[in-house]
Design an enzyme around this catalytic site. Structure first.
Site, PDB file in Angstrom:
ATOM      1  N   ASP A   1       0.841  -1.193   0.000  1.00  0.00           N
ATOM      2  CA  ASP A   1       0.000   0.000   0.000  1.00  0.00           C
ATOM      3  C   ASP A   1       0.878   1.245   0.000  1.00  0.00           C
ATOM      4  O   ASP A   1       1.663   1.465   0.922  1.00  0.00           O
ATOM      5  CB  ASP A   1      -0.903   0.008   1.241  1.00  0.00           C
TER       6      ASP A   1
ATOM      7  N   TYR B   1       2.900  10.057  -0.571  1.00  0.00           N
ATOM      8  CA  TYR B   1       3.986   9.489   0.233  1.00  0.00           C
ATOM      9  C   TYR B   1       5.353   9.781  -0.391  1.00  0.00           C
ATOM     10  O   TYR B   1       6.373   9.692   0.291  1.00  0.00           O
ATOM     11  CB  TYR B   1       3.831   7.982   0.392  1.00  0.00           C
TER      12      TYR B   1
ATOM     13  N   LYS C   1      -2.932   5.727  -4.091  1.00  0.00           N
ATOM     14  CA  LYS C   1      -4.023   6.650  -3.768  1.00  0.00           C
ATOM     15  C   LYS C   1      -3.840   7.983  -4.476  1.00  0.00           C
ATOM     16  O   LYS C   1      -2.722   8.443  -4.699  1.00  0.00           O
ATOM     17  CB  LYS C   1      -4.083   6.888  -2.253  1.00  0.00           C
TER      18      LYS C   1
ATOM     19  N   HIS D   1      -7.809   9.454  -1.693  1.00  0.00           N
ATOM     20  CA  HIS D   1      -7.105   9.456  -0.411  1.00  0.00           C
ATOM     21  C   HIS D   1      -7.902  10.134   0.699  1.00  0.00           C
ATOM     22  O   HIS D   1      -7.902   9.671   1.839  1.00  0.00           O
ATOM     23  CB  HIS D   1      -5.745  10.139  -0.583  1.00  0.00           C
TER      24      HIS D   1
END
Length: 275
Positions: A46, A51, A76, A109
Site C-alpha cells: 500500500d 507518500y 491513492k 485518499h
C-alpha cells in the site's frame, strides 16, 4: 505460498487481509523495505502519491522476482487531483512512477469535503477501471455521509474504505456503514503509532500467547475482519508483524481489546481535512 487469508471484495477481487504499508517511509528506504516485505511473504503493498515513494515501491516490485499477478498493489489519489479528468491523470502519473501498467486498487485518499470535488473524482476512477488502468477502486477516510453521496451516484460502490482504525479509535459508525454497503474496511495506523501497546488488555493477551503486543493487536484486527497494513523499515519488525497466523485470541481477549475505544484519533478528522 503466503499464509495470508484474503478478503472477498464487492467487485470479485480477493485482497490479502494483511498487507505492508509505506506511509512515512522515505523514498531512499522504500525499495529495501518493500523487498524485505515481499521476501517475508507479504503479497499486498500500500502506497500513495503523497507518500513520495512510489518509485521505490516500483523498483522493489521489479527487483524481487515475485510475479506481478501475485502482488496486490494499492496507491491513492491526492487532493490536488480531485476532478474527473485530473483523477485519470493522477493515476497515470502514479503508474509511471511505479513502472506498472495497472494497479489492483486505486483509492481517493481523502474526501476533502470543502472542495466538494470527490464525486467528480470518483467518476474519474470509474473511467480508469474502464480504461484498464486499475482493477478496483475505493476510498480512504470517507465518513458515512460521503459514502452515501457516492451511493446516490448510482454507479460503482467502493471496494474498500481505508480508515484510521485501532483499539483506541474503532470508528464503529463508519465500519457499520461500510458493512451495510458491502465495502471492505481497511485499517491505517493499526497500532495507533504505538499508543495502545502498553494497555493491560493488550499486554495480557500478548503474554497469554507468547507474542508481542503489536502482534496481539494485529491479530485482533484480523479477527475483527479488518484488512490491515502495518508499516516498518526494520526487517525484524517486518517479520514480526507478519507472524500472526499461528495463534488466535479468545472471545474474552477480543472483547477486552474492544473495550479500549476512547476516540483516540492520531490523524486528521475527515470532516475537517481539506489538504
Amino acid at each position: 505460498m503466503s499464509p495470508t487469508p484474503t478478503i472477498a471484495l464487492n467487485n470479485g477481487q480477493q485482497m490479502p487481509q494483511l498487507g505492508f504499508g509505506v506511509f512515512q517511509v522515505p523514498e531512499d528506504q522504500a525499495q529495501r523495505a518493500v523487498e524485505t516485505a515481499l521476501e517475508t511473504g507479504y503479497r499486498s503493498i500500500d502506497t500513495a502519491a503523497i507518500y513520495g515513494n512510489e518509485t521505490g515501491v516500483g523498483r522493489a516490485l521489479a527487483a524481487t522476482g515475485v510475479p506481478r499477478e501475485e502482488v496486490f498493489v494499492t496507491t491513492k489519489l491526492w487532493i490536488d487531483h480531485l476532478g474527473r479528468d485530473a483523477a485519470r491523470r493522477g493515476l497515470e502519473e502514479s503508474l509511471e512512477r511505479l513502472a506498472l501498467d495497472r494497479v489492483d486498487l486505486f483509492l481517493l485518499h481523502w474526501p476533502a469535503p470543502a472542495t466538494d470535488a470527490y464525486l467528480e473524482a470518483w467518476q474519474g476512477l470509474e473511467d480508469a477501471v474502464e480504461a484498464g488502468l486499475t482493477s478496483g477502486i475505493g476510498v480512504s477516510n470517507f465518513l458515512p455521509e460521503h459514502l452515501e453521496r457516492l451511493q446516490k451516484l448510482g454507479g460503482t460502490l467502493p471496494a474498500v474504505n481505508q480508515i484510521e482504525l485501532h483499539p483506541a479509535l474503532q470508528n464503529r459508525e463508519t465500519v457499520a456503514a461500510n458493512a451495510r454497503l458491502g465495502v471492505a474496511t481497511e485499517a491505517w495506523s493499526p497500532l495507533a503509532q504505538g499508543a495502545v501497546l502498553q494497555e493491560p488488555a493488550i499486554l495480557e493477551a500478548a503474554a497469554a500467547h507468547d507474542v508481542s503486543p503489536a502482534q496481539a493487536v494485529l491479530r485482533w484486527h484480523l479477527q475483527r475482519g479488518n484488512i490491515v497494513i502495518p508499516k516498518s523499515v526494520t526487517p525484524t519488525r517486518i517479520a514480526e508483524n507478519f507472524a500472526i497466523f499461528g495463534f488466535e485470541l479468545s472471545d474474552a481477549e477480543v472483547a477486552a481489546i474492544d473495550a479500549l475505544e476512547r476516540d483516540g484519533r492520531t490523524g486528521p478528522h475527515p470532516a475537517d481535512f481539506n489538504g
